[in-house]
Write a protein that holds these residues in place. Structure first.
Motif, PDB file in Angstrom:
ATOM      1  N   MET A 170       0.841  -1.196   0.000  1.00  0.00           N
ATOM      2  CA  MET A 170       0.000   0.000   0.000  1.00  0.00           C
ATOM      3  C   MET A 170       0.878   1.249   0.000  1.00  0.00           C
ATOM      4  N   LYS A 171       0.671   2.116  -0.969  1.00  0.00           N
ATOM      5  CA  LYS A 171       1.425   3.364  -1.047  1.00  0.00           C
ATOM      6  C   LYS A 171       0.660   4.431  -0.270  1.00  0.00           C
ATOM      7  N   ILE A 172       1.326   5.012   0.743  1.00  0.00           N
ATOM      8  CA  ILE A 172       0.666   5.942   1.660  1.00  0.00           C
ATOM      9  C   ILE A 172       1.255   7.343   1.491  1.00  0.00           C
ATOM     10  N   ILE A 173       0.383   8.307   1.245  1.00  0.00           N
ATOM     11  CA  ILE A 173       0.791   9.686   0.992  1.00  0.00           C
ATOM     12  C   ILE A 173       0.265  10.602   2.100  1.00  0.00           C
ATOM     13  N   GLY A 174       1.152  11.404   2.658  1.00  0.00           N
ATOM     14  CA  GLY A 174       0.740  12.411   3.628  1.00  0.00           C
ATOM     15  C   GLY A 174       0.528  13.739   2.925  1.00  0.00           C
ATOM     16  N   VAL A 175      -0.572  14.403   3.231  1.00  0.00           N
ATOM     17  CA  VAL A 175      -0.878  15.702   2.627  1.00  0.00           C
ATOM     18  C   VAL A 175      -1.197  16.703   3.732  1.00  0.00           C
ATOM     19  N   ILE A 176      -0.552  17.852   3.682  1.00  0.00           N
ATOM     20  CA  ILE A 176      -0.781  18.919   4.655  1.00  0.00           C
ATOM     21  C   ILE A 176      -1.448  20.090   3.931  1.00  0.00           C
ATOM     22  N   PRO A 177      -2.770  20.230   4.039  1.00  0.00           N
ATOM     23  CA  PRO A 177      -3.436  21.371   3.400  1.00  0.00           C
ATOM     24  C   PRO A 177      -3.034  22.671   4.101  1.00  0.00           C
ATOM     25  N   ALA A 178      -2.728  23.691   3.317  1.00  0.00           N
ATOM     26  CA  ALA A 178      -2.309  24.971   3.900  1.00  0.00           C
ATOM     27  C   ALA A 178      -2.866  26.110   3.060  1.00  0.00           C
ATOM     28  N   ARG A 179      -3.791  26.852   3.632  1.00  0.00           N
ATOM     29  CA  ARG A 179      -4.328  28.010   2.921  1.00  0.00           C
ATOM     30  C   ARG A 179      -4.013  29.278   3.694  1.00  0.00           C
ATOM     31  N   TYR A 180      -3.825  30.359   2.978  1.00  0.00           N
ATOM     32  CA  TYR A 180      -3.423  31.620   3.586  1.00  0.00           C
ATOM     33  C   TYR A 180      -4.608  32.354   4.198  1.00  0.00           C
ATOM     34  N   LYS A 181      -5.785  32.205   3.578  1.00  0.00           N
ATOM     35  CA  LYS A 181      -6.950  33.022   3.954  1.00  0.00           C
ATOM     36  C   LYS A 181      -7.780  32.392   5.064  1.00  0.00           C
ATOM     37  N   SER A 182      -7.156  32.180   6.201  1.00  0.00           N
ATOM     38  CA  SER A 182      -7.894  31.685   7.365  1.00  0.00           C
ATOM     39  C   SER A 182      -8.726  32.822   7.956  1.00  0.00           C
ATOM     40  N   SER A 183     -10.000  32.550   8.215  1.00  0.00           N
ATOM     41  CA  SER A 183     -10.873  33.599   8.745  1.00  0.00           C
ATOM     42  C   SER A 183     -10.468  34.008  10.159  1.00  0.00           C
ATOM     43  N   ARG A 184      -9.992  33.058  10.948  1.00  0.00           N
ATOM     44  CA  ARG A 184      -9.641  33.361  12.333  1.00  0.00           C
ATOM     45  C   ARG A 184      -8.211  33.866  12.481  1.00  0.00           C
ATOM     46  N   PHE A 185      -7.327  33.468  11.543  1.00  0.00           N
ATOM     47  CA  PHE A 185      -5.903  33.777  11.695  1.00  0.00           C
ATOM     48  C   PHE A 185      -5.273  33.825  10.298  1.00  0.00           C
ATOM     49  N   PRO A 186      -5.472  34.920   9.561  1.00  0.00           N
ATOM     50  CA  PRO A 186      -4.924  35.026   8.199  1.00  0.00           C
ATOM     51  C   PRO A 186      -3.408  34.839   8.181  1.00  0.00           C
ATOM     52  N   GLY A 187      -2.920  34.103   7.173  1.00  0.00           N
ATOM     53  CA  GLY A 187      -1.489  33.880   7.032  1.00  0.00           C
ATOM     54  C   GLY A 187      -0.916  32.884   8.015  1.00  0.00           C
ATOM     55  N   LYS A 188      -1.778  32.133   8.669  1.00  0.00           N
ATOM     56  CA  LYS A 188      -1.359  31.223   9.738  1.00  0.00           C
ATOM     57  C   LYS A 188      -0.235  30.260   9.348  1.00  0.00           C
ATOM     58  N   PRO A 189      -0.249  29.636   8.171  1.00  0.00           N
ATOM     59  CA  PRO A 189       0.827  28.677   7.850  1.00  0.00           C
ATOM     60  C   PRO A 189       2.227  29.292   7.866  1.00  0.00           C
ATOM     61  N   LEU A 190       2.294  30.618   7.705  1.00  0.00           N
ATOM     62  CA  LEU A 190       3.599  31.279   7.622  1.00  0.00           C
ATOM     63  C   LEU A 190       3.984  32.011   8.911  1.00  0.00           C
ATOM     64  N   VAL A 191       3.154  31.902   9.948  1.00  0.00           N
ATOM     65  CA  VAL A 191       3.487  32.580  11.188  1.00  0.00           C
ATOM     66  C   VAL A 191       4.819  32.061  11.724  1.00  0.00           C
ATOM     67  N   ASP A 192       5.642  32.950  12.224  1.00  0.00           N
ATOM     68  CA  ASP A 192       6.977  32.581  12.708  1.00  0.00           C
ATOM     69  C   ASP A 192       6.888  31.825  14.029  1.00  0.00           C
ATOM     70  N   ILE A 193       7.480  30.633  14.028  1.00  0.00           N
ATOM     71  CA  ILE A 193       7.588  29.826  15.237  1.00  0.00           C
ATOM     72  C   ILE A 193       9.049  29.387  15.364  1.00  0.00           C
ATOM     73  N   CYS A 194       9.712  29.925  16.347  1.00  0.00           N
ATOM     74  CA  CYS A 194      11.140  29.599  16.565  1.00  0.00           C
ATOM     75  C   CYS A 194      11.975  29.843  15.308  1.00  0.00           C
ATOM     76  N   GLY A 195      11.668  30.922  14.604  1.00  0.00           N
ATOM     77  CA  GLY A 195      12.483  31.312  13.460  1.00  0.00           C
ATOM     78  C   GLY A 195      12.113  30.685  12.135  1.00  0.00           C
ATOM     79  N   LYS A 196      11.097  29.836  12.114  1.00  0.00           N
ATOM     80  CA  LYS A 196      10.679  29.193  10.873  1.00  0.00           C
ATOM     81  C   LYS A 196       9.153  29.248  10.755  1.00  0.00           C
ATOM     82  N   PRO A 197       8.620  29.172   9.522  1.00  0.00           N
ATOM     83  CA  PRO A 197       7.163  29.202   9.379  1.00  0.00           C
ATOM     84  C   PRO A 197       6.520  27.967  10.003  1.00  0.00           C
TER      85      PRO A 197
END
Length: 245
Positions: free
Chosen positions: A1-28
């Protein structure tokens, strides 16, 4: 079985826009999610799925595999489904893009559902909760399952209600990691959103209202989701402790 991990990431979060790119310990933030998913040895490949060029550029900067997807998707599951049309795989796992300290063992537990029962086509996790405030919170998605572990219903209301006197039924929180066999995922994304899905704001109800099942395994692990800016400090503390930063 071939298993693929997918991380959906959208910029336009209603509660926290730009959330995937927020700086955490120097990295997004998306970098840390990708690192945790990469620790799951069962994955043949892990991709970030986004509709935003800023997120794509960040992924390339940190050598993370990224796939551009439509900006019309209603849910993360629909974004994962588009990846399934572009990437070969038997099982696709939707890893939430706002959980930078997710325990890789939680992802393995979801995958194990399919290894234990070849008939399962849709899977997720649940965790028992006892804190009255968490139980009452509409932000907490509750789930009730049958004896096989298949969901009977999801709700933001309290289920079971436990209004009767005597022994109380346990309450479980839904842990939002989804896994789907490819054929079911493609079928799912072609379904119209249903009254229950829209009313509760819970994706699996789209399939359940049509009679499909989702199997849930109980987990003992917890994670910290970054829903609001004030949650960043919480995950930074965990990452610094784990990585000696």
């Amino acid at each position: 079985m071939k298993i693929i991990g997918v991380i959906p990431a959208r910029y336009k979060s209603s509660r926290f826009p730009g959330k995937p790119l927020v700086d955490i310990c120097g990295k997004p933030m998306i970098y840390w999610v990708y690192q945790q998913a990469g620790k799951v040895k069962e994955f043949d490949k892990v991709y970030i799925a986004t509709d935003d060029e800023r997120i794509r550029e960040a992924c390339e900067q940190y050598n993370m595999d990224v796939i551009m997807t439509s900006d019309k998707h209603q849910t993360g599951s629909d974004r994962v489904a588009e990846v399934a049309t572009k990437v070969e795989g038997d099982l696709f796992v939707n890893v939430q893009g706002d959980e930078p300290v997710i325990n890789p063992e939680m992802i393995r537990q979801v995958i194990s559902i399919f290894l234990e029962d070849s008939e399962v086509y849709f899977g997720s996790l649940k965790k028992e909760i006892t804190d009255p405030e968490e139980i009452k919170a509409a932000s907490t998605v509750k789930v009730v399952t049958d004896d096989n572990g298949d969901a009977m219903y999801f709700s933001r209301s309290i289920i079971p209600s436990n209004i009767k006197d005597g022994k109380l039924a346990r309450v479980f929180r839904h842990v939002g990691i989804y896994a789907y066999k490819r054929d079911f995922l493609l079928k799912f994304t072609n379904m119209e959103q249903t009254e229950l899905e829209l009313g509760e704001g819970i994706e699996p109800l789209r399939a359940m209202q049509r009679g499909y099942k989702i199997r849930l395994k109980e987990t003992e692990y917890s994670s910290i989701g970054v829903d609001y800016p004030e949650h960043v400090a919480l995950v930074e503390k965990v990452i610094r402790e784990k990585n000696g930063l």
